[in-house]
Scaffold this motif. Structure first.
Motif, PDB file in Angstrom:
ATOM      1  N   SER A 117      40.050  37.832  35.237  1.00  0.00           N
ATOM      2  CA  SER A 117      39.705  36.410  35.276  1.00  0.00           C
ATOM      3  C   SER A 117      38.780  36.067  34.104  1.00  0.00           C
ATOM      4  O   SER A 117      38.699  34.915  33.682  1.00  0.00           O
ATOM      5  CB  SER A 117      39.044  36.038  36.604  1.00  0.00           C
ATOM      6  N   THR A 118      38.080  37.090  33.572  1.00  0.00           N
ATOM      7  CA  THR A 118      37.338  36.932  32.322  1.00  0.00           C
ATOM      8  C   THR A 118      37.944  37.879  31.288  1.00  0.00           C
ATOM      9  O   THR A 118      38.525  38.909  31.648  1.00  0.00           O
ATOM     10  CB  THR A 118      35.850  37.247  32.507  1.00  0.00           C
ATOM     11  N   ASP A 165      39.349  43.268  36.708  1.00  0.00           N
ATOM     12  CA  ASP A 165      39.357  41.820  36.869  1.00  0.00           C
ATOM     13  C   ASP A 165      39.610  41.149  35.517  1.00  0.00           C
ATOM     14  O   ASP A 165      38.808  41.271  34.598  1.00  0.00           O
ATOM     15  CB  ASP A 165      38.007  41.373  37.451  1.00  0.00           C
ATOM     16  N   LYS A 171      43.547  36.655  27.796  1.00  0.00           N
ATOM     17  CA  LYS A 171      42.645  37.422  28.650  1.00  0.00           C
ATOM     18  C   LYS A 171      42.368  38.820  28.109  1.00  0.00           C
ATOM     19  O   LYS A 171      41.436  39.489  28.565  1.00  0.00           O
ATOM     20  CB  LYS A 171      43.218  37.536  30.066  1.00  0.00           C
ATOM     21  N   ALA A 201      44.518  37.733  38.722  1.00  0.00           N
ATOM     22  CA  ALA A 201      43.138  38.010  38.331  1.00  0.00           C
ATOM     23  C   ALA A 201      42.865  39.488  38.108  1.00  0.00           C
ATOM     24  O   ALA A 201      41.973  39.839  37.338  1.00  0.00           O
ATOM     25  CB  ALA A 201      42.174  37.451  39.369  1.00  0.00           C
ATOM     26  N   THR A 202      43.595  40.388  38.784  1.00  0.00           N
ATOM     27  CA  THR A 202      43.315  41.811  38.662  1.00  0.00           C
ATOM     28  C   THR A 202      44.579  42.605  38.375  1.00  0.00           C
ATOM     29  O   THR A 202      45.683  42.198  38.719  1.00  0.00           O
ATOM     30  CB  THR A 202      42.683  42.369  39.957  1.00  0.00           C
TER      31      THR A 202
END
Length: 276
Positions: A14-15, A12, A253, A2-3
Motif C-alpha cells: 500500500s506504500t 505491504d 508501488k 495491498a500485500t
C-alpha cells in the motif's frame, strides 16, 4: 492488492518499495560485468539492503535491445551461484529471479528465489504460468512485444495505452487461471516502445491502476532518460530520480533501480507529498 506473500511473509505494497537490480551479465546496458566476484556481489546486495531495498532482483540474461541470446545452461550458470551466495549470507524474503524461461525459474526457486520476474508475461515460455502457479509465489509480468532481439521493430501501436491495458487484462486472466494470486504488472519501459512512447506511457501510468494489482516501474538509467538529456547511462541518476517521482505520483508501488539510496529518498519525499 495491498500485500504479496513472499515465502510466508506478507509484504505491504500500500506504500511504495524498492527493488535493487543485481545483473549477473557481462553485457547489460549500465552495469554489465561490474560484479566480477563473490565479494563484489555480496557487497552490492548488502549496500542495497542497508539502503532500504525490500526486494533484490537477480538476472543472468541481458534483455537490452539487441542483447545476445544465450543458452539456458549459460543463464543457469550465471544465476544459480549468485542466488546460493545471497541466500547463504542474507535472509531476503523478496528475492526475485529475472527470467522468461520456465526451466531457469524452476531451478531458481529451488535455490531460494521467492518471486518471478518475467519480461514476457509467459509468452516466451509455455509452462511458465503453470510453474508459478504450482509454487504459489508472486509473479511480475511485463509488457513486451517480440523478443529482446526483435522488439525494437515492434513499436507500431494504434492506441498504445489501450493495447497495453488489453494485454494485461488477458495476461492477468491467464495467470489467475493457473492459480497465481500475487500479480505485479510492469509496463515495460523501453521494451517495444520508442523514447516518445515511453514518456507517453509514463504520463498515463495511472491508467494501469484499473487492473487493481501493484505496478512496478523500471526506468532506472534507461535510454529514455540519457538520450533525452544527451548524456550516458552512467550520468543518468538525476534523471532517474526525476522520473521515479513521476512514477510514484502516477501509481507505481515498486521502483526497480540500480541506485537504492536515491530511490528510497524519493519515496520518503513522495510520502510527505501524499500526507500533507
Amino acid at each position: 492488492m495491498a500485500t504479496i506473500n513472499c515465502a510466508g511473509t506478507l509484504i505491504d505494497l500500500s506504500t511504495p518499495h524498492v527493488m535493487g537490480i543485481i545483473n549477473c551479465t557481462p553485457d547489460s546496458f549500465y552495469d554489465g560485468g561490474k560484479l566480477k566476484n563473490d565479494a563484489a556481489i555480496l557487497n552490492q546486495v548488502e549496500k542495497m539492503l542497508d539502503d532500504g531495498a525490500t526486494f533484490i532482483d537477480v538476472g543472468g540474461y541481458s534483455s537490452r535491445p539487441d542483447g545476445t541470446d544465450i543458452s539456458v545452461e549459460e543463464e543457469l550458470s550465471r544465476v544459480l551461484p549468485v542466488l546460493d551466495l545471497i541466500t547463504a549470507r542474507f535472509d531476503i524474503k523478496g528475492l526475485s529471479c529475472d527470467s522468461f524461461r520456465e526451466s531457469v525459474i524452476k531451478k531458481a526457486i529451488s535455490h531460494g528465489a521467492t518471486i518471478v520476474n518475467d519480461i514476457s508475461a509467459g509468452h516466451l515460455s509455455e509452462d511458465m504460468l503453470q510453474i508459478v502457479g504450482n509454487f504459489q509465489i508472486p509473479y511480475i509480468m511485463m509488457h513486451m512485444r517480440g523478443t529482446p532481439q526483435t522488439m525494437k521493430s515492434m513499436t507500431d501501436y494504434d492506441d498504445m495505452i489501450l493495447e497495453i491495458n488489453y494485454y494485461f487484462s488477458e495476461r492477468i486472466a491467464a495467470a489467475r487461471s493457473y492459480g497465481i494470486n500475487d500479480i505485479i504488472i510492469d509496463p515495460g519501459f523501453g521494451f517495444a516502445k520508442t523514447r516518445e512512447q515511453n514518456f507517453e506511457l509514463l504520463s498515463n501510468l495511472n491508467l494501469l491502476q484499473a487492473h487493481n494489482v501493484p505496478i512496478l516501474a523500471g526506468v532506472s538509467r534507461k535510454s529514455m532518460i540519457y538520450k533525452t538529456l544527451n548524456t550516458t547511462a552512467q550520468q543518468a541518476l538525476n534523471g532517474t530520480t526525476a522520473l521515479n517521482m513521476v512514477s510514484l505520483m502516477n501509481g507505481a508501488k515498486i521502483l526497480r533501480v540500480h541506485d537504492v539510496k536515491e530511490a528510497m529518498e524519493t519515496i520518503k519525499l513522495f510520502k510527505e507529498l501524499t500526507i500533507n
